[in-house]
Design a protein around this motif. Sequence first.
Motif, short mmCIF file in Angstrom:
data_model
loop_
_atom_site.label_atom_id
_atom_site.label_comp_id
_atom_site.label_asym_id
_atom_site.label_seq_id
_atom_site.Cartn_x
_atom_site.Cartn_y
_atom_site.Cartn_z
N TYR A 12 0.90 -1.23 -0.29
CA TYR A 12 0.04 0.09 -0.16
C TYR A 12 0.85 1.10 0.05
N VAL A 13 0.07 2.11 -0.31
CA VAL A 13 0.71 3.47 -0.56
C VAL A 13 -0.34 4.45 0.19
N GLU A 14 0.11 6.02 1.24
CA GLU A 14 -0.58 5.95 2.77
C GLU A 14 -0.22 7.71 1.62
N ILE A 15 -1.47 8.77 1.56
CA ILE A 15 -0.89 10.06 1.11
C ILE A 15 -2.11 11.13 1.94
N LYS A 16 -1.21 11.92 2.64
CA LYS A 16 -2.15 13.13 3.73
C LYS A 16 -2.18 14.06 2.95
N ALA A 17 -3.78 15.32 3.39
CA ALA A 17 -4.29 15.41 2.24
C ALA A 17 -3.19 17.13 2.85
N GLU A 18 -2.74 18.13 2.30
CA GLU A 18 -2.41 19.28 2.89
C GLU A 18 -3.90 20.35 2.37
N MET A 19 -4.24 20.22 1.59
CA MET A 19 -5.51 20.91 1.52
C MET A 19 -6.90 19.84 1.43
N ASP A 20 -7.86 20.62 0.68
CA ASP A 20 -8.98 19.27 0.28
C ASP A 20 -8.97 19.09 -0.58
N ILE A 21 -8.94 17.57 -0.86
CA ILE A 21 -8.86 17.39 -2.15
C ILE A 21 -9.72 16.07 -3.21
N LEU A 22 -9.47 16.22 -4.27
CA LEU A 22 -10.77 15.51 -5.57
C LEU A 22 -9.21 14.17 -5.66
N CYS A 23 -9.31 13.36 -4.67
CA CYS A 23 -8.84 11.69 -5.58
C CYS A 23 -9.81 11.37 -6.87
N VAL A 24 -8.98 11.36 -7.95
CA VAL A 24 -9.04 10.67 -9.11
C VAL A 24 -8.65 9.29 -9.66
N ILE A 25 -9.33 8.00 -9.01
CA ILE A 25 -8.34 6.51 -9.56
C ILE A 25 -9.32 6.39 -11.00
N SER A 26 -8.12 5.83 -11.70
CA SER A 26 -8.36 4.87 -12.53
C SER A 26 -8.04 3.32 -12.08
N ASN A 27 -8.14 2.06 -11.90
CA ASN A 27 -7.79 1.10 -12.04
C ASN A 27 -7.61 0.65 -12.75
N CYS A 28 -6.40 0.49 -13.44
CA CYS A 28 -5.63 0.01 -14.52
C CYS A 28 -6.25 -0.72 -14.95
N PRO A 29 -6.86 -0.54 -16.71
CA PRO A 29 -7.48 -1.70 -17.41
C PRO A 29 -6.70 -2.41 -18.04
N GLN A 30 -5.01 -2.12 -18.08
CA GLN A 30 -4.65 -2.26 -18.93
C GLN A 30 -4.22 -4.44 -18.83
N VAL A 31 -4.57 -4.26 -19.76
CA VAL A 31 -4.10 -6.32 -20.47
C VAL A 31 -2.98 -6.98 -21.37
N ASN A 32 -2.08 -5.17 -22.11
CA ASN A 32 -1.50 -5.90 -22.93
C ASN A 32 -0.51 -5.23 -22.65
N ASN A 33 0.12 -4.85 -21.77
CA ASN A 33 2.18 -4.44 -20.98
C ASN A 33 1.55 -5.43 -19.66
#
Length: 211
Positions: free
Chosen positions: A173-194
């Motif tokens: 895992y990795v943990e990130i502490k917010a230093e301002m109010d942030i919107l986090c947007v993630i793509s749980n990567c669908p790549q199957v070609n590499n």
Amino acid sequence: MTLTTSPRDPAAAVYDFTVPANRPWSHVVKKGQVLRIVDLDGPQAVDTLFYNAHDPEERYCAQETVRAQGSPYLTTGSRLFTNEGNAMAVVVADTVGGHDTSAGACSSEANTVRFGHETKYMHSCRDNFVMALSQHGMTKRDLVSNINFFMNVPVEPDGTLAIVDGVSKPGDYVEIKAEMDILCVISNCPQVNNPCNGFNPTPIRTLIWDA
């Protein structure tokens, strides 16, 4: 590269959600809160963007982040900076190290160029980002260079970037502490070609703790 674990108890998290394989996710992380992204099955690339939750015109800037710390890779202690030069978050725990912020996100166009025309309509991180951003009044024009947590992208001797087998293990895992109010947007990567996902995209877990 500084690898560190965290004492935070998942049972004490105020938010706990498993993001299915291939899917987008977004959530506001308030100043002082800590977001943990868990690679449940490993290796799984997690393409990630951050925006100022109150003014999305201010957003994560890979160039400012790399310049400020003098390294193209992120790990414990790395501060994430915005396009306005403000610190928006800091990595406070990391069991893997060497997270990429240079290689960008897969797209239908890149898939076509790299892997052939038959891959053009495969789902991609850029598509995931656009779907998630649309829920917050943003569009494809709001995409910028992202972080690729858990993605192994060494720099070759000739200066090119390689995407090779991931090194994250189940439960890393990795943990990130917010230093301002942030919107986090993630793509749980669908790549199957590499090999960034071991050719088999898998779920991830997101947890948030209060300050």
